[in-house]
Design an enzyme around this catalytic site. Structure first.
Site, PDB file in Angstrom:
ATOM      1  N   GLU A 139     -81.609 -53.438  46.257  1.00  0.00           N
ATOM      2  CA  GLU A 139     -80.600 -53.993  45.346  1.00  0.00           C
ATOM      3  C   GLU A 139     -80.968 -55.429  45.008  1.00  0.00           C
ATOM      4  O   GLU A 139     -81.136 -56.264  45.903  1.00  0.00           O
ATOM      5  CB  GLU A 139     -79.216 -53.971  45.999  1.00  0.00           C
ATOM      6  CG  GLU A 139     -78.151 -54.629  45.132  1.00  0.00           C
ATOM      7  CD  GLU A 139     -76.862 -54.911  45.886  1.00  0.00           C
ATOM      8  OE1 GLU A 139     -75.882 -55.285  45.230  1.00  0.00           O
ATOM      9  OE2 GLU A 139     -76.842 -54.760  47.126  1.00  0.00           O
ATOM     10  N   ILE A 145     -83.362 -68.461  36.826  1.00  0.00           N
ATOM     11  CA  ILE A 145     -84.376 -69.491  36.635  1.00  0.00           C
ATOM     12  C   ILE A 145     -83.649 -70.767  36.241  1.00  0.00           C
ATOM     13  O   ILE A 145     -82.667 -70.731  35.488  1.00  0.00           O
ATOM     14  CB  ILE A 145     -85.385 -69.110  35.531  1.00  0.00           C
ATOM     15  CG1 ILE A 145     -86.048 -67.763  35.847  1.00  0.00           C
ATOM     16  CG2 ILE A 145     -86.446 -70.198  35.360  1.00  0.00           C
ATOM     17  CD1 ILE A 145     -86.946 -67.772  37.066  1.00  0.00           C
ATOM     18  N   VAL A 151     -88.514 -71.300  29.381  1.00  0.00           N
ATOM     19  CA  VAL A 151     -89.317 -70.982  28.192  1.00  0.00           C
ATOM     20  C   VAL A 151     -90.791 -70.779  28.538  1.00  0.00           C
ATOM     21  O   VAL A 151     -91.632 -70.757  27.649  1.00  0.00           O
ATOM     22  CB  VAL A 151     -89.176 -72.099  27.130  1.00  0.00           C
ATOM     23  CG1 VAL A 151     -87.758 -72.158  26.612  1.00  0.00           C
ATOM     24  CG2 VAL A 151     -89.592 -73.448  27.698  1.00  0.00           C
ATOM     25  N   LYS A 152     -91.089 -70.617  29.810  1.00  0.00           N
ATOM     26  CA  LYS A 152     -92.483 -70.525  30.235  1.00  0.00           C
ATOM     27  C   LYS A 152     -92.884 -69.133  30.702  1.00  0.00           C
ATOM     28  O   LYS A 152     -93.987 -68.940  31.197  1.00  0.00           O
ATOM     29  CB  LYS A 152     -92.749 -71.540  31.358  1.00  0.00           C
ATOM     30  CG  LYS A 152     -92.497 -72.989  30.952  1.00  0.00           C
ATOM     31  CD  LYS A 152     -92.784 -73.945  32.101  1.00  0.00           C
ATOM     32  CE  LYS A 152     -92.559 -75.386  31.688  1.00  0.00           C
ATOM     33  NZ  LYS A 152     -92.829 -76.324  32.813  1.00  0.00           N
ATOM     34  N   ALA A 156     -90.232 -63.105  33.647  1.00  0.00           N
ATOM     35  CA  ALA A 156     -91.030 -61.875  33.619  1.00  0.00           C
ATOM     36  C   ALA A 156     -92.086 -61.894  34.715  1.00  0.00           C
ATOM     37  O   ALA A 156     -92.328 -60.876  35.385  1.00  0.00           O
ATOM     38  CB  ALA A 156     -91.680 -61.713  32.251  1.00  0.00           C
ATOM     39  N   TYR A 182     -75.022 -60.821  29.415  1.00  0.00           N
ATOM     40  CA  TYR A 182     -76.053 -61.785  29.053  1.00  0.00           C
ATOM     41  C   TYR A 182     -77.383 -61.488  29.742  1.00  0.00           C
ATOM     42  O   TYR A 182     -78.426 -61.977  29.311  1.00  0.00           O
ATOM     43  CB  TYR A 182     -75.589 -63.204  29.401  1.00  0.00           C
ATOM     44  CG  TYR A 182     -74.401 -63.656  28.597  1.00  0.00           C
ATOM     45  CD1 TYR A 182     -74.530 -64.015  27.263  1.00  0.00           C
ATOM     46  CD2 TYR A 182     -73.131 -63.702  29.171  1.00  0.00           C
ATOM     47  CE1 TYR A 182     -73.430 -64.415  26.514  1.00  0.00           C
ATOM     48  CE2 TYR A 182     -72.025 -64.103  28.431  1.00  0.00           C
ATOM     49  CZ  TYR A 182     -72.186 -64.466  27.102  1.00  0.00           C
ATOM     50  OH  TYR A 182     -71.097 -64.858  26.368  1.00  0.00           O
ATOM     51  N   ALA A 183     -77.352 -60.704  30.823  1.00  0.00           N
ATOM     52  CA  ALA A 183     -78.578 -60.409  31.566  1.00  0.00           C
ATOM     53  C   ALA A 183     -79.162 -59.046  31.228  1.00  0.00           C
ATOM     54  O   ALA A 183     -80.307 -58.761  31.588  1.00  0.00           O
ATOM     55  CB  ALA A 183     -78.302 -60.485  33.073  1.00  0.00           C
ATOM     56  N   ILE A 184     -78.403 -58.203  30.532  1.00  0.00           N
ATOM     57  CA  ILE A 184     -78.878 -56.850  30.231  1.00  0.00           C
ATOM     58  C   ILE A 184     -80.179 -56.888  29.442  1.00  0.00           C
ATOM     59  O   ILE A 184     -81.113 -56.126  29.709  1.00  0.00           O
ATOM     60  CB  ILE A 184     -77.791 -56.059  29.476  1.00  0.00           C
ATOM     61  CG1 ILE A 184     -76.648 -55.690  30.430  1.00  0.00           C
ATOM     62  CG2 ILE A 184     -78.371 -54.787  28.856  1.00  0.00           C
ATOM     63  CD1 ILE A 184     -75.476 -55.013  29.754  1.00  0.00           C
ATOM     64  N   GLY A 185     -80.265 -57.790  28.460  1.00  0.00           N
ATOM     65  CA  GLY A 185     -81.479 -57.889  27.644  1.00  0.00           C
ATOM     66  C   GLY A 185     -82.702 -58.221  28.472  1.00  0.00           C
ATOM     67  O   GLY A 185     -83.775 -57.627  28.276  1.00  0.00           O
TER      68      GLY A 185
END
Length: 402
Positions: A139, A145, A151-152, A156, A182-185
């Site tokens: 989980e 971040i 933006v770096k 990912a 807001y985190a789903i994307g």
């Protein structure tokens, strides 16, 4: 809630021989590529090697400016410093979470964390997760971040490190997490989906159920090294393009139409042989120019997201569970909820604000019909309806039509 027997003990699992190394660095050096043939089929241009654009996070790690550490509360000073840095970032970036709750889970020895660390021990982001080795899933509890470092490509790259580390040190092949809107994307980009294929008997009661969150799952592929997935996809793309070039004529440069010799003039596109051979038609051009969504799509999307994130939305995020409320569907003949509205909106089933409002009012009216006015459910319906109308009044062109 999971039993104590299912918890990871720091002395048994978190500090096992496979995971004693608390600092994990990626092997991000580019592998040598086999030289490609200079020549090609007659009349075809030679193949070119397309350079792989590395993300700033990868380059910083390669230069030693950042490192990825896997830590848990093992009592060491460095681990405590890193965990404290993670706790502060989570508390700042996740303001809706109680601070003491975040601290308790970050320092919990049944949890592990992977952190992005700059020297000296400056934490800029990380993920805290709880592994369930016997059930082959983990989980993801927190993921964030630092706001000035987003933006770096850290997010990912961090997830790729986590996947490779978990695969290499445990039998776990699945991740579950609850994500807000807001985190789903972000999670979708990392391979997560709202479709849960794991049997409920495996995870139900073992992970925390967050009100207003959407449960998502990611199943890892055993043969994939996720830190190299970008380069692997580029190689696959190059191979596909090479196959296409073997049969394609798109690289051939055609002379301009003779009609243009004395200046530009209107011509029939189908009079050009190459265009005619491509199968193009005026209908295709007209179809391509049509807008993908209706004129109200974006404003309705913002309104729906605001409603889903409202504190009073918790009873309406998902359809009413028939097993938990057996008589609900006998009383309510037209059920509606925010997730169903989201699906309908994605399919462009709300051409006008009135269509959207009709379904929203169905949610509130159903709630007030089934529940007594003094219940938390009815009070939440009143609050959310009031909020919706406040948002609508802020859009002048809607307030006139509605």
């Amino acid at each position: 809630m999971a039993s104590e027997n299912n918890k990871r003990k720091a002395s048994e699992e978190a500090l096992s021989p496979d995971s004693q190394l608390q600092s994990k660095k990626a092997r991000t050096d580019s592998p040598e590529r086999e030289p490609k043939s200079e020549g090609g089929p007659l009349g075809k241009p030679p193949l070119r090697i397309v350079p792989f654009p590395e993300k700033p996070a990868v380059l910083e790690e390669r230069r030693g400016e950042i490192e990825f550490r896997v830590v848990n509360n093992d009592g060491s000073r460095d681990s405590f410093v890193v965990l404290t840095g993670l706790k502060c970032i989570f508390q700042k970036q996740l303001p809706k979470m109680p601070k003491d709750y975040i601290a308790r889970l970050v320092y919990d020895r049944s949890h592990l964390s992977i952190a992005i660390v700059k020297h000296p021990l400056e934490v800029v982001g990380g993920i805290t997760y709880r592994p369930f080795n016997s059930r082959r899933f983990a989980e993801i509890v927190f993921c964030a971040i630092s706001s000035d470092q987003q933006v770096k490509g850290y997010g990912a790259h961090l997830m790729s490190h986590l996947k490779d580390y978990v695969k290499a040190t445990s039998p776990i092949m699945h991740f579950l997490t609850y994500a807000d809107n807001y985190a789903i994307g972000y999670f979708k980009k990392q391979g997560f989906t709202k479709e849960i294929t794991l049997d409920k008997s495996i995870w139900m009661g073992y992970i925390k159920d967050y009100e207003g969150g959407t449960i998502m799952q990611c199943t890892m592929l055993p043969k994939i090294r996720y830190l190299e997935i970008g380069r692997m996809l580029l190689k696959q793309k190059e191979a596909v393009h090479a196959k296409i070039r073997a049969f394609s004529r798109s690289h051939i440069i055609h002379a301009p139409p003779k009609e243009w010799k004395n200046g530009a003039c209107k011509i029939d596109p189908l009079s050009i042989p190459a265009i005619k051979q491509s199968g193009w038609s005026p209908d295709m051009d007209e179809l391509a120019r049509q807008p993908r969504h209706g004129p109200n799509y974006n404003q309705l999307l913002h309104l729906l997201n605001d409603m889903q994130n409202h504190s009073a939305a918790w009873p309406f995020t998902q359809p009413v569970n028939r097993d938990e409320v057996p008589d609900y569907y006998e009383v309510i003949k037209e059920p509606m909820d925010l997730s169903t509205m989201e699906e309908k909106h994605e399919k462009d089933m709300y051409p006008t604000p009135q269509d959207f409002i009709k379904d929203a009012m169905l949610i509130f009216d159903n709630c007030r019909r089934y529940n007594n006015e003094n219940t938390p459910y009815a009070k939440s319906a009143n609050k959310l309806e009031k909020f919706m109308w406040q948002q609508i009044r802020n859009i002048p062109e809607w307030s006139v039509s509605t």
